[in-house]
Design a protein around this motif. Structure first.
Motif, mmCIF file in Angstrom:
data_model
loop_
_atom_site.group_PDB
_atom_site.id
_atom_site.type_symbol
_atom_site.label_atom_id
_atom_site.label_comp_id
_atom_site.label_asym_id
_atom_site.label_seq_id
_atom_site.Cartn_x
_atom_site.Cartn_y
_atom_site.Cartn_z
ATOM 1 N N ARG A 47 38.602 7.589 -2.719
ATOM 2 C CA ARG A 47 37.972 7.024 -3.905
ATOM 3 C C ARG A 47 36.477 6.988 -3.629
ATOM 4 O O ARG A 47 36.052 6.456 -2.594
ATOM 5 C CB ARG A 47 38.506 5.614 -4.190
ATOM 6 N N ARG A 74 29.094 16.176 -8.201
ATOM 7 C CA ARG A 74 28.838 14.742 -8.358
ATOM 8 C C ARG A 74 27.362 14.446 -8.106
ATOM 9 O O ARG A 74 26.751 13.624 -8.795
ATOM 10 C CB ARG A 74 29.722 13.942 -7.387
ATOM 11 N N SER A 77 26.743 9.108 -1.533
ATOM 12 C CA SER A 77 28.138 8.907 -1.953
ATOM 13 C C SER A 77 28.765 7.824 -1.095
ATOM 14 O O SER A 77 28.773 7.918 0.144
ATOM 15 C CB SER A 77 28.954 10.202 -1.812
ATOM 16 N N THR A 124 37.000 10.543 -9.627
ATOM 17 C CA THR A 124 36.581 9.460 -8.728
ATOM 18 C C THR A 124 37.637 9.164 -7.666
ATOM 19 O O THR A 124 37.379 8.412 -6.740
ATOM 20 C CB THR A 124 36.310 8.173 -9.529
ATOM 21 N N GLY A 157 32.146 7.104 -5.241
ATOM 22 C CA GLY A 157 31.179 6.949 -6.320
ATOM 23 C C GLY A 157 29.764 7.089 -5.761
ATOM 24 O O GLY A 157 29.554 7.135 -4.538
ATOM 25 N N LYS A 163 37.308 -0.736 -9.175
ATOM 26 C CA LYS A 163 35.900 -0.742 -9.572
ATOM 27 C C LYS A 163 35.206 -2.002 -9.108
ATOM 28 O O LYS A 163 34.061 -1.984 -8.656
ATOM 29 C CB LYS A 163 35.787 -0.613 -11.088
#
Length: 910
Positions: A474, A446, A486, A454, A476, A283
């Motif tokens: 991966r 999404r 994205s 994710t 987000g 993250k």
């Protein structure tokens, strides 16, 4: 200016920040309240504040300052005699020591707190202390004691119908039952707890209960039910983002799927487990990339605005200059019209205008230089970001409106396309057809803001349209140029998948190899022991007949050779068990004096024959009764003593036992035996001889498998060379070590250490003497011998006939079953490996016949007379209904005692 009300205000402010976990601000107000209460002399409030300050330090892990403040609070509470306050502080100090894993100290403070709560009759405090003490005993693995305290707490909660307290205590009991190996019992408590928690709709606790129930089913071997409950727990915990619960679930799902043979799912959950641990790091990586991109766009917009502002200034300057020229022309016209009268004024105006123009040009030049410098800095920053993105090893991409609007070189390299070919291409172009639906669904969900994974795996289609590439993505959402996009990374895991497949294949191959090895050892053991049983058994019977001295001498040679061969077989099987990690130590009473006495007794005859003295010296500090594995301890001493006798031709052999230290290793938490406190003790055993000794070269070969110090010794003395290797492994299982001190020709001292459990206040065991002339042993029983080996048939027949028992003989299991149908037998001696029908199948049929008759009084005792000694084979015997097993070769007394024991217990039960 009311100091008392000010103090109260500070105290409640502190409590408010405390409840929000803002401990720094809470402490600031606690200290202000403390200062005022000390001036007012209100000791009760001062003690309460010190206790609260201690809690703020404890909750952030500063245990030292926490203890200091708790001790200050305790001192004041004791001065003013506030028992409830004392109980609260004692409980908090217990929490600190509990977190520090000083369980003894934690237990002491919890117990003191419980005593005061009971004296005050505070049921809520009593139940809380009982639960804390139960947790300590559970950490000590004293599970019965833990359950005792949990049940007392449960009773109090039930009296006052405190359902949340009931649910928590039932959960504690269930978890404790899992730790103590009573998974079936645990399920009862855990399901009751789950039912109550569902009433309160506490999702977090429900997820934890599902996790514990899943673990219980896993321990019971019901892997399908375990899987169902673990999946339920995951479905609740994932939306709530409960990392600790999810980590436990993923880890258990990995183990459970391994047990089910679902290795693909096992690997999936193992990766989920590792990914969750790494999630915080991942993250932060994505956050940093987004921050860099946002910063870049912000700076870019600011630079563009600055350029516009500079252009506006330049335009204004140009307009001013144009106006100046116009004014100059007008001035010249006026000068011409006014003629000579205004010439002087025109000249001055022109001169002033030229000066202003020079100044304006200088300003424009400076601002152009500043603009060029700013543009250069912007270009350098863009270069830095480009290098950062291009050098990320994973593929980096941005998708907007279902099209790839940015990819780095690593992304292009994975797919086989160039960056130009990928830009503005639809992302579905590079997805393998079999994974297209899943990836597309996730993308569009999404975009709508729905919850989607994710991180997940799928396959890319290489540019050659044939090659599939396994990737881990991966991803987000970000705001890119004012629109949703994205942002994600791709990691090529094709090679990793290949290794995983090879790993699974290797494991299957290793499992097959282990199974074949176990089968080979079982069959070889059976074949050798079957014939050894006949040789040793018949020689024992022959010895009891009238023989000449010469015949006795020959018979002794047969016995010695047979027992030596049996010892070699046992060593090989022990070594095989050690290799497979199947040896587990017992934890029962040990009498060191009795073990040493028995070892000396068994070797005294050989030592006396060689003219060697054999003695022992046991330290008086060694307790009479310890706990450990007496059989394995005796095996090590027997092995070392046997070697000493074997390699000593004159002089003496001495066995020494002494205390090294009260052992305080990582393993030594205080344990309990029948309510008595115990601790560990390390003993050192030394076997000292005056034999041939060992060279430095020979020492290096010791304790290695199938190794002896000299080839000539192997020919002269025999043996497998496994004895010392086995002894070394057994010492390590006892948390000890083994070694030797020796010089060639000057004898040797073999030593080893072992950690045993010592009772501080051991119970005195009542010793009951039993008479050897038990009248029931003289009773005659009917016996069916099911054995295919003729020699073993004759051996069993001779032993039974001598004792006055009646017997029949069956050559295989099928004949044995037919004889059983026609006659009643007290005992069946069942060989396991036979032609036509083996012993296991025959036993199943016999037990079914008995079940159909439904006559428990006439249940026949079945003794497996087997050469199999592997633990997995032993369990098979018990599973089909065999009562006892007797290893081949056996002694006459062993067989007769086992028959008497089974038949006499049967008579008593009737």
């Amino acid at each position: 200016n009311n100091k008392k009300e000010q103090a109260n205000a500070y105290y409640y402010l502190a409590k408010a920040f405390h409840s929000q976990n803002n401990f720094n601000r809470a402490r600031n107000y606690y200290f202000k309240a403390l200062k005022l209460n000390e001036k007012l002399g209100n000791k009760k409030n001062v003690a309460d504040i010190y206790n609260s300050i201690g809690l703020t330090f404890y909750l952030i892990g500063n245990y030292e300052k926490g203890i200091i403040n708790f001790q200050k609070a305790l001192k004041i509470e004791e001065e003013i005699g506030n028992k409830q306050g004392i109980a609260n502080v004692l409980n908090n100090i217990g929490l600190v020591y509990d977190d520090l894993e000083d369980l003894e100290m934690a237990l002491e403070y919890y117990q003191r707190s419980l005593f005061l709560e009971e004296e005050l009759g505070n049921n809520k405090g009593i139940a809380g202390s009982l639960n804390n003490i139960g947790n300590i005993y559970s950490d000590f693995d004293i599970n019965e004691k833990a359950v005792e305290y949990y049940e007392r707490a449960l009773k109090i909660y039930e009296e006052y119908n405190d359902k949340q307290g009931i649910a928590q205590t039932l959960n504690n009991i269930g978890i404790n039952c899992i730790k103590s190996g009573e998974a079936g019992k645990a399920l009862v408590y855990l399901k009751k707890s789950l039912k109550i928690e569902k009433e309160f709709n506490n999702s977090g606790r429900i997820a934890n209960s599902y996790n514990s129930i899943g673990e219980a089913y896993f321990k019971l071997g019901d892997y399908q039910k375990a899987n169902d409950f673990l999946i339920k727990s995951i479905q609740i915990a994932e939306p709530l983002s409960l990392p600790e619960t999810l980590i436990s679930n993923y880890k258990l799902c990995y183990k459970n799927n391994c047990s089910l043979g679902n290795y693909k799912k096992a690997i999936y959950y193992f990766e989920k487990y590792t990914q969750l641990k790494d999630s915080i790091f991942n993250k932060n990586v994505y956050k940093r990339i987004i921050e860099i991109q946002t910063k870049y766009e912000t700076e870019k917009r600011e630079k563009e605005n600055e350029i516009l502002r500079q252009n506006n200034k330049i335009q204004k300057l140009e307009i001013g200059r144009q106006r100046l020229v116009i004014y100059s022309i007008i001035s010249i016209g006026l000068v011409i019209l006014i003629l000579v009268f205004l010439f002087y004024f025109r000249y001055r105006i022109k001169q002033k205008a030229n000066k202003m123009l020079i100044e304006k040009n200088n300003q424009i030049t400076k601002q152009k230089d500043l603009l060029e410098k700013t543009l250069q800095e912007l270009k350098e920053n863009e270069e830095k970001y480009r290098i950062l993105v291009d050098n990320i090893q994973d593929g980096l991409f941005v998708i907007q409106d279902a099209k790839l609007i940015f990819v780095n070189d690593a992304f292009a390299q994975i797919t086989g396309y160039t960056r130009d070919e990928l830009l503005n291409a639809e992302f579905q172009k590079i997805i393998a057809p079999e994974d297209m639906e899943m990836v597309a669904n996730n993308y569009y969900r999404r975009q709508k803001g729905e919850k989607t994974p994710t991180s997940y795996e799928f396959r890319l289609l290489h540019k050659d349209s044939k090659t599939r590439i396994n990737v881990l993505m991966r991803v987000g959402l970000i705001n890119y140029h004012g629109k949703i996009a994205s942002l994600g990374t791709l990691k090529n895991i094709t090679q990793q998948k290949k290794y995983e497949k090879e790993l699974i294949e290797s494991k299957l191959k290793a499992d097959r190899s282990t199974a074949l090895k176990s089968l080979f050892l079982a069959n070889m053991s059976h074949e050798i022991r079957t014939h050894m049983s006949g040789i040793i058994g018949m020689s024992g019977i022959l010895k009891e007949t009238g023989l000449s001295d010469e015949q006795n001498e020959y018979l002794n040679i047969i016995n010695i050779s047979g027992n030596n061969l049996l010892s070699i077989i046992n060593e090989i099987l022990d070594f095989s068990k050690i290799e497979a990690g199947q040896i587990e130590l017992e934890n029962i009473n040990i009498d060191i004096h009795a073990i040493i006495e028995e070892v000396i007794k068994l070797h005294r005859f050989r030592a006396k024959a060689k003219g060697i003295s054999l003695s022992a010296k046991i330290s008086p500090l060694i307790p009479q009764l310890l706990k450990g594995d007496p059989h394995r301890l005796k095996q090590i001493i027997m092995n070392l003593t046997n070697n000493a006798v074997k390699f000593t031709d004159k002089g003496s052999i001495s066995i020494h036992v002494e205390v090294i230290k009260q052992h305080k290793s990582l393993y030594d938490k205080f344990a309990y035996d029948n309510g008595k406190k115990s601790k560990s003790i390390m003993l050192k055993f030394k076997i000292i001889d005056t034999g041939i000794g060992i060279s430095e070269k020979g020492k290096k070969k010791l304790f290695k498998s199938f190794s002896q110090t000299d080839v000539s010794i192997t020919r002269k003395q025999g043996g497998t060379g496994l004895g010392l290797s086995i002894s070394k492994h057994l010492c390590e299982l006892m948390n000890g070590n083994i070694g030797v001190e020796s010089e060639q020709g000057k004898g040797a001292t073999f030593w080893f250490t072992a950690v045993l459990q010592q009772l501080i206040e051991p119970k005195k065991e009542k010793i009951t003497k039993s008479s050897g002339n038990n009248i029931e042993n003289n009773k005659s029983f009917s016996v069916l011998i099911v054995e295919d080996n003729v020699l073993n048939q004759q051996l069993a027949s001779a032993i039974l006939s001598k004792e006055g028992h009646k017997y029949d003989v069956a050559e295989n299991g099928e004949i044995g079953v037919e004889k059983f149908k026609k006659n009643y037998y007290d005992v069946v001696l069942m060989d396991i490996q036979m032609p036509v029908m083996d012993g296991i199948e025959a036993t199943k049929i016999i037990r079914q016949i008995e079940k159909n008759k439904n006559d428990k009084a006439k249940k026949t005792r079945i003794i497996a007379v087997t050469a199999y000694v592997l633990e997995e084979e032993q369990q098979k015997l018990f599973d089909v209904g065999i009562d006892k097993y007797l290893y081949k070769p056996y002694k006459s007394a062993e067989l007769i005692n086992m028959i008497n024991e089974l038949c006499n217990s049967k008579i008593k039960n009737q």
